[in-house]
Design a protein around this motif. Structure first.
Motif, PDB file in Angstrom:
ATOM      1  N   LEU A 212     -24.828  -7.152   3.430  1.00 24.35           N
ATOM      2  CA  LEU A 212     -25.838  -7.110   4.741  1.00 24.35           C
ATOM      3  C   LEU A 212     -26.891  -8.030   4.172  1.00 24.35           C
ATOM      4  O   LEU A 212     -27.424  -8.114   5.564  1.00 24.35           O
ATOM      5  CB  LEU A 212     -25.798  -5.811   4.208  1.00 24.35           C
ATOM      6  CG  LEU A 212     -24.898  -4.813   4.200  1.00 24.35           C
ATOM      7  CD1 LEU A 212     -25.093  -3.469   4.397  1.00 24.35           C
ATOM      8  CD2 LEU A 212     -24.350  -4.917   6.007  1.00 24.35           C
ATOM      9  N   SER A 213     -27.388  -8.060   3.261  1.00 22.26           N
ATOM     10  CA  SER A 213     -28.276  -9.427   2.883  1.00 22.26           C
ATOM     11  C   SER A 213     -28.212 -10.928   3.593  1.00 22.26           C
ATOM     12  O   SER A 213     -29.348 -11.399   4.022  1.00 22.26           O
ATOM     13  CB  SER A 213     -28.801  -9.298   1.982  1.00 22.26           C
ATOM     14  OG  SER A 213     -28.736  -8.213   1.473  1.00 22.26           O
ATOM     15  N   LEU A 214     -27.124 -10.858   3.488  1.00 25.84           N
ATOM     16  CA  LEU A 214     -26.887 -12.287   3.868  1.00 25.84           C
ATOM     17  C   LEU A 214     -26.590 -12.442   5.610  1.00 25.84           C
ATOM     18  O   LEU A 214     -27.408 -13.407   6.680  1.00 25.84           O
ATOM     19  CB  LEU A 214     -25.106 -12.658   3.599  1.00 25.84           C
ATOM     20  CG  LEU A 214     -25.136 -12.515   2.549  1.00 25.84           C
ATOM     21  CD1 LEU A 214     -23.352 -13.448   2.565  1.00 25.84           C
ATOM     22  CD2 LEU A 214     -25.457 -14.358   1.709  1.00 25.84           C
ATOM     23  N   VAL A 215     -26.211 -10.947   6.304  1.00 27.19           N
ATOM     24  CA  VAL A 215     -26.163 -10.758   7.567  1.00 27.19           C
ATOM     25  C   VAL A 215     -28.450 -10.994   7.953  1.00 27.19           C
ATOM     26  O   VAL A 215     -28.097 -11.633   9.722  1.00 27.19           O
ATOM     27  CB  VAL A 215     -25.513  -9.628   8.193  1.00 27.19           C
ATOM     28  CG1 VAL A 215     -25.745  -9.303   9.886  1.00 27.19           C
ATOM     29  CG2 VAL A 215     -24.147  -9.924   7.641  1.00 27.19           C
ATOM     30  N   SER A 216     -28.526  -9.843   7.535  1.00 27.85           N
ATOM     31  CA  SER A 216     -30.327  -9.652   8.026  1.00 27.85           C
ATOM     32  C   SER A 216     -30.485  -9.159   5.908  1.00 27.85           C
ATOM     33  O   SER A 216     -30.156  -8.097   5.688  1.00 27.85           O
ATOM     34  CB  SER A 216     -29.727  -8.571   9.181  1.00 27.85           C
ATOM     35  OG  SER A 216     -31.166  -8.174   8.912  1.00 27.85           O
ATOM     36  N   PRO A 217     -31.772  -9.986   6.115  1.00 27.89           N
ATOM     37  CA  PRO A 217     -32.443  -9.567   5.006  1.00 27.89           C
ATOM     38  C   PRO A 217     -32.848  -8.556   4.992  1.00 27.89           C
ATOM     39  O   PRO A 217     -32.952  -7.682   4.025  1.00 27.89           O
ATOM     40  CB  PRO A 217     -33.844 -10.593   4.369  1.00 27.89           C
ATOM     41  CG  PRO A 217     -32.808 -11.659   5.720  1.00 27.89           C
ATOM     42  CD  PRO A 217     -32.115 -10.873   6.805  1.00 27.89           C
ATOM     43  N   THR A 218     -33.068  -7.564   6.163  1.00 31.93           N
ATOM     44  CA  THR A 218     -33.792  -6.431   6.285  1.00 31.93           C
ATOM     45  C   THR A 218     -33.015  -5.457   6.542  1.00 31.93           C
ATOM     46  O   THR A 218     -32.830  -4.342   5.663  1.00 31.93           O
ATOM     47  CB  THR A 218     -34.194  -6.075   7.464  1.00 31.93           C
ATOM     48  OG1 THR A 218     -35.320  -7.187   7.865  1.00 31.93           O
ATOM     49  CG2 THR A 218     -35.315  -5.211   8.228  1.00 31.93           C
ATOM     50  N   LEU A 219     -32.218  -5.531   7.085  1.00 39.05           N
ATOM     51  CA  LEU A 219     -30.490  -4.593   6.887  1.00 39.05           C
ATOM     52  C   LEU A 219     -30.001  -4.528   5.530  1.00 39.05           C
ATOM     53  O   LEU A 219     -29.989  -3.058   4.981  1.00 39.05           O
ATOM     54  CB  LEU A 219     -29.432  -5.362   7.691  1.00 39.05           C
ATOM     55  CG  LEU A 219     -28.252  -4.246   7.912  1.00 39.05           C
ATOM     56  CD1 LEU A 219     -28.566  -3.106   8.921  1.00 39.05           C
ATOM     57  CD2 LEU A 219     -26.787  -5.061   8.842  1.00 39.05           C
TER      58      LEU A 219
END
Length: 259
Positions: A212-219
């Motif tokens: 999920l961090s690869l997709v979005s650090p916030t996510l």
């Protein structure tokens, strides 16, 4: 009381059944789990007597969590009072178990001083921080392996002891003895169980958060917050199928945890 010897495959099924048990009442399991951890944390912060006192209370508090899980499995209603239900049954034996566990753990830790001259003891007591010099010191590594080796039989003796004292009214020495025998006889299932908990409770959530961090650090950051709130109670929920399976009827565990 009966002591079952189970195949290795049961170790994985304890995790599956624990997840089903958690799903039946996630709110109660979460309350009992974090209530247990919070009480031990607060007590351990008391000056001088905090950590020994927390260890003494640990068996009775853990029995309260098991009582709650057993109630959920049996379809019984329960509330916050279950947290302290372990103090109502065979309290003297439970406190004795905590005391023996404390002494045995300290002896195992102190024994590592014969290997590294007390480095691990200093780290565990907070008088020394882990730095590059320690990580490169083979004595420290060997002391950690020694500590794990010596602590394993201590943990085996403690694992089932609180429920044997609370549910079967055994005195502390017999509870510790039969707990050790149960773990030894079921070492294959316990190994699979431990490995499964490590993968399900640690590796998989870490991989999920990483993806999920690869997709979005916030996510990824948002996902890392509720993850322990879900995974830790599930891990605690697996303790009941594990205990009930070893010291009871295996079919009753399957019936009690079936959704």
């Amino acid at each position: 009381m009966q002591l079952n010897t189970l195949p290795a495959s049961r170790g994985w099924l304890w995790i599956v059944e624990g997840f089903r048990l958690w799903k039946r009442n996630p709110a109660l399991m979460t309350f009992l789990t974090f209530g247990y951890l919070l009480i031990l944390l607060v007590v351990s912060l008391l000056p001088f007597i905090g950590q020994p006192l927390a260890t003494l209370l640990m068996p009775a508090l853990s029995l309260g969590v098991l009582n709650g899980a057993r109630g959920i499995a049996r379809g019984q209603k329960g509330g916050p009072d279950l947290m302290f239900s372990g103090f109502r049954t065979n309290l003297q034996s439970l406190l004795t178990i905590g005391g023996i566990y404390l002494i045995a753990s300290l002896l195992a830790l102190l024994a590592t001083g014969l290997v590294d001259g007390g480095l691990l003891v200093e780290v565990m007591t907070g008088t020394r921080k882990i730095d590059s010099s320690l990580s490169d010191d083979p004595r420290f590594t060997f002391a950690m392996l020694t500590g794990i080796t010596l602590s394993t039989p201590v943990m085996m003796a403690y694992w089932f002891a609180p429920l044997l004292a609370g549910w079967h009214h055994l005195p502390a020495p017999k509870s510790l003895f039969f707990s050790f025998v149960a773990c030894a006889r079921n070492w294959r299932a316990m190994f699979v169980y431990s490995l499964g908990l490590f993968v399900v409770g640690g590796v998989l959530p870490g991989i999920l958060v990483g993806l999920l961090s690869l997709v979005s650090p916030t996510l990824g950051a948002l996902a890392s917050v509720p993850m322990p709130l879900i995974m830790i109670p599930i891990v605690f929920a697996t303790f009941y199928p594990n205990a009930r399976d070893v010291f009871g009827d295996a079919q009753e565990v399957l019936d009690a945890t079936r959704p």
